[in-house]
Design a protein around this motif. Structure first.
Motif, short mmCIF file in Angstrom:
data_model
loop_
_atom_site.label_atom_id
_atom_site.label_comp_id
_atom_site.label_asym_id
_atom_site.label_seq_id
_atom_site.Cartn_x
_atom_site.Cartn_y
_atom_site.Cartn_z
N GLN A 1 37.48 32.49 -7.16
CA GLN A 1 38.43 31.57 -7.52
C GLN A 1 39.73 31.88 -7.88
O GLN A 1 40.91 31.34 -7.58
N LEU A 2 39.54 32.83 -9.12
CA LEU A 2 40.67 33.38 -9.75
C LEU A 2 41.53 34.32 -8.65
O LEU A 2 42.84 33.95 -8.74
N VAL A 3 40.92 34.94 -7.90
CA VAL A 3 41.67 35.98 -7.06
C VAL A 3 42.36 34.85 -5.85
O VAL A 3 43.49 35.29 -5.43
N ASP B 1 35.70 24.02 -4.89
CA ASP B 1 34.91 24.66 -3.85
C ASP B 1 35.78 25.64 -3.13
O ASP B 1 36.84 25.12 -2.60
N THR B 2 35.39 26.82 -2.68
CA THR B 2 36.38 27.64 -1.96
C THR B 2 36.09 27.47 -0.58
O THR B 2 36.81 28.03 0.30
N GLY B 3 35.12 26.68 -0.22
CA GLY B 3 34.81 26.42 1.34
C GLY B 3 34.22 27.55 2.09
O GLY B 3 34.18 27.55 3.35
N GLN C 1 28.93 29.14 -6.93
CA GLN C 1 29.19 27.95 -8.00
C GLN C 1 30.54 27.45 -7.74
O GLN C 1 31.49 28.32 -7.42
N VAL C 2 30.96 26.32 -8.13
CA VAL C 2 31.98 25.67 -8.32
C VAL C 2 32.80 25.86 -9.60
O VAL C 2 34.00 25.90 -9.71
N GLY C 3 31.99 26.13 -10.77
CA GLY C 3 32.66 26.31 -12.03
C GLY C 3 32.88 24.83 -12.62
O GLY C 3 32.63 23.94 -12.05
N VAL D 1 45.94 29.57 1.32
CA VAL D 1 45.47 29.93 2.81
C VAL D 1 43.85 29.70 2.52
O VAL D 1 43.35 30.17 1.60
N PRO D 2 43.12 28.91 3.47
CA PRO D 2 41.63 28.83 3.33
C PRO D 2 40.90 30.38 3.25
O PRO D 2 41.54 31.22 3.97
N LEU D 3 39.99 30.59 2.27
CA LEU D 3 39.32 31.90 2.47
C LEU D 3 38.41 31.87 3.53
O LEU D 3 37.98 31.06 4.08
#
Length: 579
Positions: free
Chosen positions: A416-418, A377-379, A386-388, A431-433
């Motif tokens: 997620q990839l970037v 989860d990107t937050g 989506q989480v993948g 670092v949190p997005l």
């Protein structure tokens, strides 16, 4: 016969008289009490029959980019409503009302007759004040107006997937408008008025409660970069006859999303012909196998294990590797039979990275991929994100270990990839997005050893600059780093892969000497002459990164050395010439 009950039983007569007098006394006391002592009771009942509260609309908060450029603005509009009970007595004016509203007279007549027993019916919503005044000028009894707000999006389709839109009731339905609904939504006020039994306004008492507007929201995106990314991605899709695409730019140091674009897109100001597939924010919703773009992450795991050093070599000849009934093959067979670790990334050798994966084990690669955010989860809290899927096995077979190392068997989003590449570029610190502008950078977490991350940074710079590498990703005046990838698309609803259907990817960052920006380009099903990531997506990365670095005033780190003074003097116009 004479009734002598009153004479024979005088106490009964007196009792009836006393009861009647008591009732009269109670009624008289209640009248005095209501008018003198408890007058609020009558006032409340009177108000309930005459006092009405009209809502005062509150506009939503302004949405801007990080520099204050407006992305979503609330503008006042007029909503017209009618009282069908009153309008039923005005049949002769229905044609004039329909003409003023721009509606079909028969359709309006049918609606009014179907709702004849009601006292409220929307006639038209979201009209401009001029349009609303033109209808009200006919002074048709039973036609009333309300002031509301409508959302307008100045950047249109360029920011549609990120900003989203509101519905006709001004409530968020997509994107940031939905994710930050409580922050943006205002609190309506109330105006107190007196009306007669027919609903006609007698007196405007005043404001009972002021409206509270929504709060302003400054997003992390830079509208200049958003326009740049939108243009280059659109041009790439046209040039390569592709189905769709996504592009994301991150600030490596703050985790802010500086640009996020998708194609196809839509215009949130006109949703009449809106197609569901155009509304998808593919950068956060679409999941895919990332292919060779995860090989640098597998290389992180190899270096972090301590079993491998950058100078170690792997024999890749004959560029194929048999595992049971499966065969792993290298697309590129250049570079010789033996490659060092940087050479494996430059040549994108599936055989080389698979042999490294067999040595360190699938669990080591899984753990590092998890640490840098793949399948996590990107937050961001974006609606529908989506989480993948990042598979884990109690015991890792060779086939699953190999495919994981070169980007198959897992699914990720472009975001997620970037984020993973931004972590590499930030010397292994995650670092949190953030979709909102960051004034105070959040605390970062060291998820990969700094020296390991810096070593992979150097390898990815070689991937772009070394002979045989992804030279189309180069940016004039800057050193950049990155990795291309090409992944076959899975078949929907069945096992296996589609024939001649690919995703072309490129992920990287720059400037390589002091990374500031990370970007990922995903192009879905290119239909031109080529489909490899280094051919299709790398040029998009080059153009976008070049423009972004200049717009952000980031100093070049790859300028040619200055000429000696004599050569500079000799190069001046007119020096040594004959005229």
């Amino acid at each position: 016969m004479i009734n002598l009950d009153g004479a024979l039983y005088p106490w009964r007569f007196r009792l009836v008289i006393a009861v009647l007098l008591g009732m009269v006394g109670v009624i008289a006391w209640r009248i005095v009490d209501l008018h003198v002592f408890d007058h609020d009771f009558l006032k409340a009942h009177g108000d309930a029959r005459s006092v009405r509260h009209i809502p005062i609309p509150a506009h939503r908060g302004l949405i801007t980019d990080r520099n204050g450029e407006p992305l979503a603005v609330s503008t006042p509009v007029i909503t017209l409503w009618g009282n069908p009970k009153e309008l039923m007595r005005q049949r002769q004016q229905w044609p004039a009302l329909a003409a003023a509203l721009g509606q079909d007279a028969e359709v309006l007549s049918r609606r009014l007759q179907q709702n004849a027993g009601r006292e409220f019916l929307y006639l038209a919503r979201g009209l401009t004040p001029e349009q609303g005044d033109a209808v009200l000028a006919h002074k048709i009894p039973g036609v009333y107006s309300l002031e509301e707000f409508r959302r307008f999006y100045p950047a249109g389709e360029v920011t549609a997937h990120m900003v989203g839109f509101t519905d006709i009731d001004d409530q968020g339905r997509e994107g940031v408008e939905l994710a930050f609904e409580q922050w943006l939504a205002g609190v309506p006020g109330q105006r107190e008025v007196l009306k007669d039994r027919r609903g006609r306004l007698i007196k405007d008492v005043g404001v009972a409660r002021n409206a509270k507007p929504g709060r302003e929201l400054a997003l992390s995106i830079d509208l200049r970069l958003q326009y740049l990314a939108h243009r280059e991605l659109r041009n790439a899709l046209v040039e390569n006859k592709a189905k769709a695409g996504s592009l994301v730019i991150l600030d490596v140091q703050t985790g802010e999303v500086l640009a996020m674009v998708n194609h196809p897109t839509y215009n949130p100001n006109n949703k009449r012909n809106l197609q569901p597939q155009a509304m998808r924010n593919r950068a956060l919703i679409d999941v895919f196998e990332p292919g060779s773009t995860v090989k640098p992450i597998s290389m992180l795991a190899a270096l972090q294990s301590g079993r491998w050093q950058p100078t170690d070599t792997v024999e890749v000849y004959p560029h194929s590797l048999r595992i049971g009934r499966f065969t792993i093959r290298d697309v590129s067979r250049g570079g010789g039979p033996v490659l060092d670790l940087a050479g494996i990334l430059i040549r994108s050798s599936n055989v080389g990275i698979s042999k490294i994966a067999f040595d360190i084990g699938g669990e080591s690669i899984y753990r590092v991929m998890q640490q840098v955010g793949l399948g996590q989860d990107t937050g961001l809290g974006f609606p529908g994100e989506q989480v993948g899927n990042l598979p884990n096995h109690r015991k890792w077979p060779q086939a699953e270990t190999a495919t994981l190392s070169y980007g198959y068997g897992l699914s990720v989003t472009a975001m997620q990839l970037v984020h993973a590449y931004a972590t590499i570029a930030n010397n292994g610190r995650m670092v949190p997005l953030s979709l909102a502008r960051v004034d105070q950078p959040a605390n970062s977490t060291q998820v990969v050893p700094e020296e390991v991350a810096k070593t992979v940074q150097g390898m990815l710079q070689q991937v772009v600059e070394a002979p045989g590498g992804a030279h189309r990703a180069q940016v004039p005046g800057y050193h950049v780093a990155g990795k291309s990838g090409t992944a076959r698309k899975t078949s929907a609803g069945s096992k296996g892969y589609q024939q001649n259907a690919y995703r072309s990817l490129f992920a990287g960052f720059g400037p390589a000497s002091a990374p500031r920006l990370a970007a990922v380009v995903v192009i879905d099903e290119p239909g031109g002459e080529g489909y490899y990531g280094g051919l299709v997506s790398a040029p998009v990365f080059s153009k976008v990164m070049a423009g972004a670095l200049r717009l952000m005033n980031i100093a070049p780190d790859n300028l040619p050395p200055p000429l000696p003074e004599q050569q500079q003097a000799g190069a001046l116009p007119g020096n040594g010439g004959r005229g």
